[in-house]
Design a protein around this motif. Structure first.
Motif, mmCIF file in Angstrom:
data_model
loop_
_atom_site.group_PDB
_atom_site.id
_atom_site.type_symbol
_atom_site.label_atom_id
_atom_site.label_comp_id
_atom_site.label_asym_id
_atom_site.label_seq_id
_atom_site.Cartn_x
_atom_site.Cartn_y
_atom_site.Cartn_z
ATOM 1 N N ASN A 1 -38.815 -3.381 -7.706
ATOM 2 C CA ASN A 1 -38.887 -2.134 -8.826
ATOM 3 C C ASN A 1 -38.291 -1.011 -7.761
ATOM 4 O OD1 ASN A 1 -40.257 -3.358 -10.983
ATOM 5 N ND2 ASN A 1 -41.860 -3.399 -9.964
ATOM 6 N N ALA A 2 -37.322 -0.365 -7.996
ATOM 7 C CA ALA A 2 -36.723 0.850 -7.134
ATOM 8 C C ALA A 2 -36.524 2.164 -7.911
ATOM 9 C CB ALA A 2 -35.429 0.143 -6.816
ATOM 10 N N THR A 3 -36.770 3.141 -7.045
ATOM 11 C CA THR A 3 -36.609 4.432 -7.643
ATOM 12 C C THR A 3 -35.675 5.009 -6.518
ATOM 13 O OG1 THR A 3 -38.718 4.566 -8.579
ATOM 14 C CG2 THR A 3 -37.392 6.794 -8.204
ATOM 15 N N PHE A 4 -34.854 5.619 -6.812
ATOM 16 C CA PHE A 4 -33.695 6.230 -5.886
ATOM 17 C C PHE A 4 -33.507 7.795 -6.238
ATOM 18 C CE2 PHE A 4 -32.054 1.870 -6.553
ATOM 19 C CZ PHE A 4 -32.099 1.556 -5.095
ATOM 20 N N THR A 5 -33.610 8.716 -4.870
ATOM 21 C CA THR A 5 -33.426 10.231 -5.102
ATOM 22 C C THR A 5 -32.114 10.507 -4.892
ATOM 23 O OG1 THR A 5 -35.613 10.394 -4.554
ATOM 24 C CG2 THR A 5 -34.416 12.327 -4.438
ATOM 25 N N ASN A 6 -31.097 11.293 -5.887
ATOM 26 C CA ASN A 6 -29.959 11.914 -5.354
ATOM 27 C C ASN A 6 -28.895 10.661 -4.931
ATOM 28 O OD1 ASN A 6 -30.517 14.372 -5.913
ATOM 29 N ND2 ASN A 6 -31.208 14.762 -3.940
ATOM 30 N N ILE A 7 -28.934 9.644 -6.065
ATOM 31 C CA ILE A 7 -28.035 8.657 -5.823
ATOM 32 C C ILE A 7 -26.665 8.898 -6.253
ATOM 33 C CG2 ILE A 7 -28.506 7.444 -7.969
ATOM 34 C CD1 ILE A 7 -28.630 4.704 -6.451
ATOM 35 N N ASP A 8 -25.611 8.207 -5.441
ATOM 36 C CA ASP A 8 -24.443 8.294 -5.726
ATOM 37 C C ASP A 8 -24.048 6.561 -5.703
ATOM 38 O OD1 ASP A 8 -24.130 10.906 -5.210
ATOM 39 O OD2 ASP A 8 -23.782 10.674 -3.240
ATOM 40 N N ILE A 9 -23.180 6.300 -6.819
ATOM 41 C CA ILE A 9 -22.965 4.821 -7.084
ATOM 42 C C ILE A 9 -21.392 4.873 -7.182
ATOM 43 C CG2 ILE A 9 -23.163 2.863 -8.577
ATOM 44 C CD1 ILE A 9 -25.878 4.092 -9.397
ATOM 45 N N GLY A 10 -20.753 3.898 -6.382
ATOM 46 C CA GLY A 10 -19.303 3.954 -6.737
ATOM 47 C C GLY A 10 -18.588 4.544 -5.482
ATOM 48 N N VAL A 11 -19.380 4.824 -4.420
ATOM 49 C CA VAL A 11 -18.832 5.637 -3.153
ATOM 50 C C VAL A 11 -17.898 4.598 -2.453
ATOM 51 C CG1 VAL A 11 -19.349 7.000 -1.009
ATOM 52 C CG2 VAL A 11 -20.764 6.981 -3.194
ATOM 53 N N ALA A 12 -16.768 4.854 -1.740
ATOM 54 C CA ALA A 12 -16.218 4.116 -0.717
ATOM 55 C C ALA A 12 -17.187 3.737 0.227
ATOM 56 C CB ALA A 12 -14.783 4.674 -0.302
ATOM 57 N N ALA A 13 -17.248 2.722 0.861
ATOM 58 C CA ALA A 13 -18.032 2.140 1.869
ATOM 59 C C ALA A 13 -18.096 3.090 3.110
ATOM 60 C CB ALA A 13 -17.955 0.783 2.310
ATOM 61 N N LYS A 14 -16.753 3.551 3.543
ATOM 62 C CA LYS A 14 -16.709 4.287 4.799
ATOM 63 C C LYS A 14 -16.964 5.781 4.533
ATOM 64 C CE LYS A 14 -11.847 6.004 4.160
ATOM 65 N NZ LYS A 14 -12.259 7.392 3.950
ATOM 66 N N ASP A 15 -17.316 6.256 3.286
ATOM 67 C CA ASP A 15 -17.687 7.500 2.860
ATOM 68 C C ASP A 15 -19.374 7.552 2.471
ATOM 69 O OD1 ASP A 15 -15.103 8.446 3.458
ATOM 70 O OD2 ASP A 15 -14.564 8.276 1.274
ATOM 71 N N ALA A 16 -19.897 6.547 2.481
ATOM 72 C CA ALA A 16 -21.456 6.633 2.267
ATOM 73 C C ALA A 16 -21.919 7.134 3.524
ATOM 74 C CB ALA A 16 -21.762 5.216 2.073
ATOM 75 N N ASN A 17 -22.191 8.604 3.450
ATOM 76 C CA ASN A 17 -22.794 9.074 4.672
ATOM 77 C C ASN A 17 -24.317 9.647 4.613
ATOM 78 O OD1 ASN A 17 -22.769 11.185 2.966
ATOM 79 N ND2 ASN A 17 -20.869 12.158 3.967
ATOM 80 N N LYS A 18 -25.042 9.278 3.551
ATOM 81 C CA LYS A 18 -26.381 9.513 3.460
ATOM 82 C C LYS A 18 -27.065 8.623 4.232
ATOM 83 C CE LYS A 18 -26.110 11.834 -1.064
ATOM 84 N NZ LYS A 18 -26.392 11.903 -2.427
ATOM 85 N N GLY A 19 -26.746 7.477 4.446
ATOM 86 C CA GLY A 19 -27.202 6.302 5.419
ATOM 87 C C GLY A 19 -26.756 6.195 6.719
ATOM 88 N N PRO A 20 -26.914 5.445 7.398
ATOM 89 C CA PRO A 20 -26.540 5.078 8.904
ATOM 90 C C PRO A 20 -25.041 4.718 9.100
ATOM 91 C CG PRO A 20 -27.885 3.254 8.453
ATOM 92 C CD PRO A 20 -27.964 4.059 7.141
ATOM 93 N N GLY A 21 -24.273 4.539 8.004
ATOM 94 C CA GLY A 21 -23.247 4.060 7.965
ATOM 95 C C GLY A 21 -22.760 2.578 8.303
#
Length: 193
Positions: free
Chosen positions: A120-140
């Motif tokens: 069961n998952a809850t996400f806060t301020n999620i962006d779906i469909g970002v280009a992998a190289k631009d996913a900058n909320k995580g560690p890259g």
């Protein structure tokens, strides 16, 4: 098996201390993980290919969804792997438990190469469909990952997963603190789920 467990522990310590690169060929065995709860900040997820071996030494590849967290806290974690067909013994299960009794497992720059996930998952301020190289909320994207930087990714400021059941091929982390660690070997197939 004892020398291989000791070698695995030594490699884990070296990875955590940054002495080794975190890029490697995966073994011929996936492993199962359960947790009551995983709370992660700085979440991203993207597709990749894990290169590795089968148990008889042939080269193979596994498509995975890499779940990455800048920081993660895991409650009541269980990890299991079964080694089949050991002469005179049959199957042997290695089980590792940690993060119970009120002190969760803590990890920084955690990457989990997942084949199957139920939770069961809850996400806060999620962006779906970002280009992998631009996913900058995580560690890259993890160094050495075979991932398409222009491929699909998703990211969130925070992810809370409960009743987690997953099958994975690899886990790497900058630090991985296992409070209340208990490791056991047993004959037969004894998995976390």
């Amino acid at each position: 098996m004892v020398p291989s467990v000791a070698a695995t522990a030594a490699i884990g310590v070296a990875l955590a201390q940054g002495a080794l690169a975190a890029s490697f060929s995966v073994s011929g065995q996936s492993f199962k993980v359960t947790a009551d709860q995983l709370v992660g900040t700085g979440f991203s997820q993207y597709g990749a290919i894990d290169s590795g071996y089968t148990l008889d030494g042939k080269k193979t590849a596994h498509p995975v969804a890499v779940s990455a967290f800048k920081n993660a806290s895991i409650t009541n974690m269980c990890q299991s792997v079964v080694t089949p067909d050991i002469p005179l013994l049959g199957s042997v299960s290695l089980t590792l438990k940690a993060g119970g009794n009120g002190t969760p497992v803590e990890a920084d720059n955690l990457y989990i190469d997942v084949e199957d996930l139920q939770a069961n998952a809850t996400f806060t301020n999620i962006d779906i469909g970002v280009a992998a190289k631009d996913a900058n909320k995580g560690p890259g994207i993890k160094s050495g990952d075979t991932a398409n930087p222009w491929g699909f990714a998703q990211q969130a400021e925070k992810a809370v997963l409960t009743d987690v059941k997953q099958t994975a091929w690899a886990t790497t982390a900058g630090t991985f603190k296992l409070s209340g660690l208990k490791m056991s070997l047993s004959k037969g197939v004894k998995e976390c789920y």
